[in-house]
Write a protein that holds these residues in place. Sequence first.
Motif, short mmCIF file in Angstrom:
data_model
loop_
_atom_site.label_atom_id
_atom_site.label_comp_id
_atom_site.label_asym_id
_atom_site.label_seq_id
_atom_site.Cartn_x
_atom_site.Cartn_y
_atom_site.Cartn_z
N TYR A 156 0.39 -1.30 0.19
CA TYR A 156 -0.29 -0.24 0.62
C TYR A 156 0.46 1.33 0.08
O TYR A 156 0.66 1.92 -0.25
N TYR A 162 1.92 1.60 -3.41
CA TYR A 162 0.38 1.91 -4.43
C TYR A 162 0.50 3.73 -3.99
O TYR A 162 -0.03 4.54 -4.74
N ILE A 163 0.28 4.16 -2.82
CA ILE A 163 0.40 5.03 -2.19
C ILE A 163 1.51 6.84 -2.79
O ILE A 163 1.54 7.06 -4.35
N VAL A 164 2.72 6.20 -2.93
CA VAL A 164 3.49 7.09 -3.77
C VAL A 164 3.41 6.98 -5.01
O VAL A 164 3.06 7.76 -6.04
N SER A 165 3.23 5.84 -6.14
CA SER A 165 3.28 5.75 -7.47
C SER A 165 2.32 6.32 -7.65
O SER A 165 2.34 6.86 -9.07
N THR A 166 0.61 6.33 -7.45
CA THR A 166 -0.16 7.24 -7.16
C THR A 166 0.19 8.40 -7.54
O THR A 166 -0.57 9.55 -8.31
N HIS A 167 0.19 8.79 -6.54
CA HIS A 167 -0.63 10.67 -6.01
C HIS A 167 1.56 11.59 -6.07
O HIS A 167 1.32 12.08 -6.46
N VAL A 168 2.48 9.76 -6.34
CA VAL A 168 3.63 11.39 -6.94
C VAL A 168 3.93 10.42 -7.99
O VAL A 168 4.70 11.98 -8.94
N GLY A 175 2.75 9.75 -10.57
CA GLY A 175 1.20 9.87 -11.31
C GLY A 175 0.90 8.76 -12.21
O GLY A 175 0.10 8.19 -13.69
N SER A 221 -1.49 5.32 -13.15
CA SER A 221 -3.07 5.10 -13.01
C SER A 221 -2.85 4.25 -11.62
O SER A 221 -2.76 3.30 -11.91
N SER A 222 -4.43 4.13 -10.47
CA SER A 222 -3.94 3.61 -9.25
C SER A 222 -4.71 1.69 -9.78
O SER A 222 -3.90 0.68 -9.81
#
Lengths: 271, 257
Positions: free
Chosen positions: A181, A184-190, A192, A194-195
């Motif tokens: 998780y 996932y947070i870093v990948s999607t929020h920092v 860019g 797609s989740s």
Amino acid sequence: MNLAVQKFAEYAPILQRLCQAIGASILGMLKALGALCFFIADVVRHCLTPPFFFRHLLRQFMDIGYYSLPVVGMTALFTGMVLALQSYTGFSRFNAESAIASVVVLSITRELAPVLAGLMVAGRVGASIAAEIGTMRVTEQIDALTTLSVNPLKYLVVPRVLAGTIMLPILVLIGDIIGVYGGYIVSTHVLGFSSGTYLQQTWDVLEKMDVISGLVKASAFGFIVALMGCYHGYYSGRGAQGVGAATTNAVVTASILILIFNFILTQVFFS
Amino acid sequence: MTHKIELKNVIKSFGPKKVLQGVDLAVPQGSSMVIIGGSGTGKSVALKCILGLIKPDAGSSILIDGHETVGVGARERDGFMRKFGMLFQGGALFDSLPVWHNVAFGLIHGKEDVNKEAAKILAIEKLDAVGLGKNVADLYPAELSGGMQKRVSLARAIATNPEIIFFDEPTTGLDPIMADVINDLIVKCVKELGATAITITHDMASARKIADHIAMIHMGKIIWTGAIAEMDKCDNPYVDQFIHGRANGPITDAIPA
């Protein structure tokens, strides 16, 4: 010739002392190893024979498992996050960003969650076990148990070792989820991503064996941590200094053994 | 008459240090033996050998009720252990458990498997026997004074009605009045149980009060033993120096300065 003999006579005592020192330390090591093996055999025997102290086991589940959750969770979360960041720096050079999800999930489940959780728990739980049992040794509480017809190994050591062996895999399983998780947070929020894609990639690459091998490792590490804490505490030296040394030794030996067995188990699982 | 406890040639060394060098001692059934001697003469080690906490060296023999206890297996050792109660020097109370659970520990976990409620009632009775009220039962050991901890420890030692009770320096670290209270309790408890007692101490006031028999240990050997009344009349210079607490004499002369 004469000079050579003379020189030799001069150095002989030093050589002898050197050999003695090496011999003594090797013998000491073998002796400690033998004592540890007997200790393990005793503990395993007492694990299997009644009476059992279930209430103590439950309490150790709480102490070793539940109360370690924040430490293990934080470790997993930030490890997952940093893993995503770092692999992005590397992979973006080769346009291989899509590999980030798989790197995160595989590293976490196979290696980082069990090892880091093991090391954190060694610091948190191993030290406290060694200090507690060591203090009981120093203040004669362990002798008192024996005079009250209660086997100290059964009463003190078995619940802790069982709790360590059982609880660490559960902690690591939770750590796996939190770690992924974090990535996932870093990948999607920092970064860019797609989740949906990220989760799909994570799910595609993950195999049962990755998780299971991590959990087996965790179980072994839990056993090592609790055992080392108990062993060093049980044979603690006298006084505050003895307990201090026992605590240090418990953490250091547990950490080293975790790293060694991590290698051995990885070799066994993936070769 | 058979002796309750009999030590024959008990030897124990730790590495090069010979702590016990052939201790011979016989304690008659129902009597109170006090072992006196300076610090580091092997009193505690002798006691722990009898308890089986320390394994004596080869050649030693310790008989309890006429049965050899040196070198017996774990199960037989368990049988002997049930006869013992012990008051440890520092109390050795379990600090994670409340007072009543400490006292009832041997009842709940050890021998007869008494259930918790019944054990608590028994524990409160035993606490009463050592002069502690019901209100103490739910406190933790760390909340008690030294003298109270000793009393709780005494209550724990007698809780299982043992045949043999050991007291390891029961009055050390207590004020003279509390020491005398403990002495009285020891005499009372031992008499009520009809137990055989061994006490180790270097407090002579305590020894005079508790003892039927006295044995003096020096350099790992029993150098004198006899009834308490004979102690003052004996012409052993070591005993004489010790009981009068003189700095000069054969004991201190033997120690190289």
